[in-house]
Every structure is written in structure tokens, then in C-alpha cells.
Design a protein around this motif. Structure first.
Motif, PDB file in Angstrom:
ATOM      1  N   ASP A  20      69.317  -0.280  39.654  1.00 42.46           N
ATOM      2  CA  ASP A  20      68.758   1.252  39.254  1.00 42.46           C
ATOM      3  C   ASP A  20      69.269   2.803  38.672  1.00 42.46           C
ATOM      4  O   ASP A  20      68.222   3.774  38.088  1.00 42.46           O
ATOM      5  CB  ASP A  20      69.145   1.409  40.920  1.00 42.46           C
ATOM      6  CG  ASP A  20      67.707   0.317  41.985  1.00 42.46           C
ATOM      7  OD1 ASP A  20      67.504  -0.200  41.335  1.00 42.46           O
ATOM      8  OD2 ASP A  20      68.166   1.168  42.736  1.00 42.46           O
ATOM      9  N   PHE A  21      70.169   2.641  38.103  1.00 42.99           N
ATOM     10  CA  PHE A  21      70.871   3.212  37.287  1.00 42.99           C
ATOM     11  C   PHE A  21      71.359   3.032  35.586  1.00 42.99           C
ATOM     12  O   PHE A  21      71.742   3.599  34.783  1.00 42.99           O
ATOM     13  CB  PHE A  21      72.195   3.311  37.991  1.00 42.99           C
ATOM     14  CG  PHE A  21      72.276   3.974  39.173  1.00 42.99           C
ATOM     15  CD1 PHE A  21      71.589   5.278  39.402  1.00 42.99           C
ATOM     16  CD2 PHE A  21      72.620   3.025  40.390  1.00 42.99           C
ATOM     17  CE1 PHE A  21      71.801   6.045  40.929  1.00 42.99           C
ATOM     18  CE2 PHE A  21      72.286   3.208  41.410  1.00 42.99           C
ATOM     19  CZ  PHE A  21      71.700   5.244  41.916  1.00 42.99           C
ATOM     20  N   HIS A  25      67.513  -1.663  32.194  1.00 46.75           N
ATOM     21  CA  HIS A  25      66.572  -1.657  33.573  1.00 46.75           C
ATOM     22  C   HIS A  25      65.191  -0.164  33.783  1.00 46.75           C
ATOM     23  O   HIS A  25      64.350  -0.844  34.445  1.00 46.75           O
ATOM     24  CB  HIS A  25      66.950  -1.825  34.883  1.00 46.75           C
ATOM     25  CG  HIS A  25      66.526  -2.227  36.353  1.00 46.75           C
ATOM     26  ND1 HIS A  25      66.171  -1.643  37.059  1.00 46.75           N
ATOM     27  CD2 HIS A  25      66.060  -3.580  36.584  1.00 46.75           C
ATOM     28  CE1 HIS A  25      65.913  -2.744  38.026  1.00 46.75           C
ATOM     29  NE2 HIS A  25      65.457  -3.578  37.574  1.00 46.75           N
ATOM     30  N   GLN A  26      65.977   0.836  33.838  1.00 44.07           N
ATOM     31  CA  GLN A  26      64.959   2.031  34.295  1.00 44.07           C
ATOM     32  C   GLN A  26      63.195   1.773  33.354  1.00 44.07           C
ATOM     33  O   GLN A  26      62.886   2.337  33.256  1.00 44.07           O
ATOM     34  CB  GLN A  26      65.205   2.874  34.194  1.00 44.07           C
ATOM     35  CG  GLN A  26      66.835   3.612  35.062  1.00 44.07           C
ATOM     36  CD  GLN A  26      67.473   4.609  35.363  1.00 44.07           C
ATOM     37  OE1 GLN A  26      67.569   4.659  33.955  1.00 44.07           O
ATOM     38  NE2 GLN A  26      68.045   4.998  36.151  1.00 44.07           N
ATOM     39  N   ARG A  33      60.069  -4.025  37.834  1.00 45.69           N
ATOM     40  CA  ARG A  33      61.967  -3.811  38.456  1.00 45.69           C
ATOM     41  C   ARG A  33      61.038  -4.403  39.921  1.00 45.69           C
ATOM     42  O   ARG A  33      62.172  -4.800  40.684  1.00 45.69           O
ATOM     43  CB  ARG A  33      61.314  -2.658  38.148  1.00 45.69           C
ATOM     44  CG  ARG A  33      61.852  -1.955  37.438  1.00 45.69           C
ATOM     45  CD  ARG A  33      62.982  -1.008  36.868  1.00 45.69           C
ATOM     46  NE  ARG A  33      61.866   0.526  37.736  1.00 45.69           N
ATOM     47  CZ  ARG A  33      60.989   1.343  37.249  1.00 45.69           C
ATOM     48  NH1 ARG A  33      60.569   0.701  35.988  1.00 45.69           N
ATOM     49  NH2 ARG A  33      60.585   1.860  37.686  1.00 45.69           N
ATOM     50  N   ARG A  34      60.246  -3.821  40.708  1.00 40.39           N
ATOM     51  CA  ARG A  34      60.175  -4.328  42.095  1.00 40.39           C
ATOM     52  C   ARG A  34      59.796  -6.198  41.968  1.00 40.39           C
ATOM     53  O   ARG A  34      60.679  -6.434  43.451  1.00 40.39           O
ATOM     54  CB  ARG A  34      57.949  -3.709  42.346  1.00 40.39           C
ATOM     55  CG  ARG A  34      58.344  -2.462  42.769  1.00 40.39           C
ATOM     56  CD  ARG A  34      57.271  -1.936  43.649  1.00 40.39           C
ATOM     57  NE  ARG A  34      55.924  -2.068  43.214  1.00 40.39           N
ATOM     58  CZ  ARG A  34      55.880  -0.612  42.036  1.00 40.39           C
ATOM     59  NH1 ARG A  34      56.377  -0.025  41.671  1.00 40.39           N
ATOM     60  NH2 ARG A  34      54.543  -1.054  41.088  1.00 40.39           N
ATOM     61  N   GLU A  37      63.415  -7.178  41.735  1.00 42.34           N
ATOM     62  CA  GLU A  37      63.993  -6.790  42.761  1.00 42.34           C
ATOM     63  C   GLU A  37      63.941  -7.931  43.830  1.00 42.34           C
ATOM     64  O   GLU A  37      64.678  -8.507  45.085  1.00 42.34           O
ATOM     65  CB  GLU A  37      63.355  -5.364  43.613  1.00 42.34           C
ATOM     66  CG  GLU A  37      64.329  -4.416  42.426  1.00 42.34           C
ATOM     67  CD  GLU A  37      64.092  -3.174  43.150  1.00 42.34           C
ATOM     68  OE1 GLU A  37      63.244  -2.561  43.669  1.00 42.34           O
ATOM     69  OE2 GLU A  37      64.434  -2.061  42.802  1.00 42.34           O
TER      70      GLU A  37
END
Length: 133
Positions: A20-21, A25-26, A33-34, A37
Motif C-alpha cells: 500500500d506504500f 504497487h501504487q 491491486r484489488r 489483495e
């Protein structure tokens, strides 16, 4: 056979889950991304159901660490992080799997954008790797 999956990453700001940081990835599309996860949560569930998941911990910001080194016959303390490096140790997952192939499969599945996953076998107190048969 016990292994540790070491997560190396440099999230900015420091936080967990590290993805997330992390800029790499961002930069992915939100839907990707979803899905990543969702896939990771499914992987953790699979590992728990198979009895492979032992424990895991996320680590705090390396800047908050304290280092102890031996100098002039005694330990001395200094502020962290340990070294100037692109990636820092961000956390670990301890796993217990049937063989190295399964451990390597999990290592590949843990890898994500902006992070490095290091797979390392645990050792018995005598210095022998636990997975040596």
C-alpha cells in the motif's frame, strides 16, 4: 520443513501492508491491486488450511531501530537503520511445508511489485538446515 519468507521493502511512508506504500504497487490499476489483495488473502487462507502458516510479523520503521555492536571489548548502541540500502527488512512469514519446492512456490506467490521476498531455511541448533534429510 521450516522456512522463513523475509519481506524486503522500503514503503514511503513506512507502513503495512507494505504494498500500500510502495510506488510500484501504487502505480498499478486499482482493479489489479484489488485482485492481488484478494489473491494474497486466499493464499493465506490456503496456507492456514494446509497447516503451513506458523506465524508472521510486520516490523516497524528501520529508522526507529537500535543497533548493538561489539567494540573495544563491549557492546555499543547506535541508532538504525542497519545500513544504507535500497530495501529494508519489513517483516517475515514463518512457514512449515512438505518440501523446498512448496516453499519456493509460496515465495513466488508472495512476491509483489516493489518488494523482494527472500526464502531461507531454518537451522537446527547444531547448525544443520532443518530440511536436510
Amino acid at each position: 520443513m521450516k522456512f522463513v519468507l523475509l519481506v524486503h521493502s522500503t514503503p514511503q511512508p513506512w507502513g503495512h501492508p507494505t504494498g500500500d506504500f510502495v510506488a510500484e504497487h501504487q502505480a498499478l490499476p486499482a482493479e489489479q491491486r484489488r485482485q492481488m489483495e484478494t489473491d494474497f488473502e486466499a493464499l493465506l487462507t490456503e496456507m492456514q488450511e494446509r497447516g503451513e502458516f506458523v506465524t508472521a510479523e510486520a516490523l516497524g520503521d528501520p529508522a526507529s531501530s537500535r543497533l548493538f555492536r561489539w567494540a573495544d571489548g563491549e557492546p555499543i548502541a547506535t541508532d538504525g537503520p542497519y545500513a544504507e540500502t535500497k530495501e529494508q527488512f519489513a517483516g517475515y512469514f514463518l512457514i512449515d511445508v512438505v518440501d523446498r519446492d512448496r516453499a519456493e512456490e509460496l515465495g513466488r506467490r508472495f512476491a509483489g511489485p516493489g518488494e523482494t521476498i527472500e526464502l531461507r531455511p531454518l537451522m537446527w541448533p547444531g547448525g544443520e538446515e532443518q530440511n536436510v534429510g
